[in-house]
Motif scaffolding. Structure first.
Motif: not given
Length: 282
Positions: A49-55, A88-91, A152-156
Motif C-alpha cells: 500500500a505504501a508503494g514498496a516493491t516486493y519480489l 530478505e523478508v520471508q522464507r 504484518a508485511k508478510v505473506l500468509v
C-alpha cells in the motif's frame, strides 16, 4: 524523421557507453545480485500500500541437497545510493515450487457481532482487491495460495489448492455486465489442465454435488497434453480466447501443437424465474 531502427545500435539516441542507450536503459555491467542459493524456477513482483516493491522467488530444488522440499524467498527491493538494495523478508516452505504468480482478487471473511438482544449475527465482508501469490507445487497433490498481510508485511497461507503436477499458473479476470470474475489457469503435465474460479474464499474446480450447495458456477477441466502455459488473448469487444501451449503427449512423446479455445455462454431456459435444483446423491 529517421527511418525506424531495426536494431538498438542503429537508433540515433545510442550513446558511446557500451550496452546502454536511452531506448534500452538497462545496466548490464552492474547487475543486482539476488541472494538465492540456486534452483530458482520463477519470480514475480508486487507493491504494498505504501508503494514498496516486493519480489517473490520460487525455488524448485535445493542445489546442495537436491531436495524439492526447500524454501522459496520473499525480498523487498528499495533504491539506495549504490543502486538497488535487496532485503530478505520471508522464507516460505515449498515442495517443488514451479513458478510464482501474483494475482489481485477480493478476499471475503465472516465478521460476527453480538447484538443488543444477545443475538449472534455474522455477515460476510469482502475487500475490493487483495494481493495473492499462487505457487504451484510440481510435487504433491496441492499447491499453495498466499495472501499479503498489509499490517504484518508478510505473506500468509490462505489455502492448499488441489493440483496435479502443475507447470505454470496464469491469472485473469473476466469483466461481465454485472460483476467481475477471477480465474486461475493451471497448466499441468499429463492429460488435463484446470481453470479455477475464485469465489472470494477459495478456488473452485469443476462443479460437483459437493459444491452445488454453495456455488453453482465453478471452474473447468481442459483436455491438454503436457501443457506448459495457458494465457488469455483479448478479443476486442468479444469474449476472450484461451491459448494453450502444449509440449507433447505423455504416452507417445509426440509433439503437440498449441490450441486456441473460445469462451462459450450457456443460456438456461427459465433461469430468470424461480428455479428449484434437486441434487441427486448418485
Amino acid at each position: 524523421k529517421s527511418r525506424p531502427a531495426k536494431y538498438a545500435i542503429d537508433d540515433p539516441v545510442w550513446i558511446d557507453t557500451p550496452l546502454k542507450s536511452t531506448l534500452v536503459p538497462l545496466d548490464l555491467n552492474n547487475p543486482v545480485q539476488i541472494p538465492v542459493l540456486g534452483g530458482a524456477s520463477g519470480m514475480d513482483t508486487f507493491l504494498d500500500a505504501a508503494g514498496a516493491t516486493y519480489l517473490i522467488v520460487s525455488v524448485f530444488v535445493n542445489p546442495t541437497t537436491f531436495s524439492h522440499e526447500t524454501n522459496s524467498v520473499l525480498f523487498r527491493l528499495a533504491g539506495s545510493s549504490t543502486g538497488v538494495k535487496v532485503t530478505e523478508v520471508q522464507r516460505i516452505p515449498t515442495n517443488g515450487a514451479h513458478g510464482a504468480t501474483v494475482m489481485s482478487m477480493p478476499f471475503c471473511s465472516s465478521v460476527c457481532i453480538t447484538e443488543l438482544n444477545g443475538a449472534f449475527l455474522c455477515q460476510q465482508e469482502c475487500s475490493a482487491a487483495d494481493t495473492f501469490v499462487f505457487i504451484p507445487f510440481h510435487d504433491g497433490p496441492t499447491s499453495l495460495l498466499l495472501r499479503w498481510d498489509e499490517q504484518a508485511k508478510v505473506l500468509v497461507e490462505v489455502l492448499d489448492v488441489p493440483t496435479a503436477k502443475p507447470v505454470s499458473v496464469t491469472g485473469f479476470s473476466y469483466v461481465g455486465p454485472a460483476s467481475t470474475t477471477h480465474y486461475a489457469l493451471v497448466a499441468q503435465a499429463g492429460a488435463a489442465s484446470t481453470m479455477l474460479r475464485w469465489n472470494g474464499t477459495q478456488f473452485l474446480a469443476a462443479v460437483s454435488p459437493e459444491t452445488f450447495s454453495k456455488d453453482t458456477a465453478g471452474g473447468q477441466v481442459l483436455a491438454t497434453n503436457t501443457a506448459q502455459k495457458m494465457m488469455v488473448v483479448e478479443n476486442g469487444a468479444r469474449k476472450p480466447l484461451l491459448l494453450v501451449s502444449q509440449f507433447r503427449e505423455a504416452a507417445t512423446f509426440l509433439s503437440r501443437p498449441a490450441t486456441l479455445l473460445r469462451a462459450q455462454t450457456e443460456n438456461i431456459l427459465g433461469i430468470a424465474t424461480p428455479t428449484r435444483i434437486v441434487i441427486h446423491p448418485n
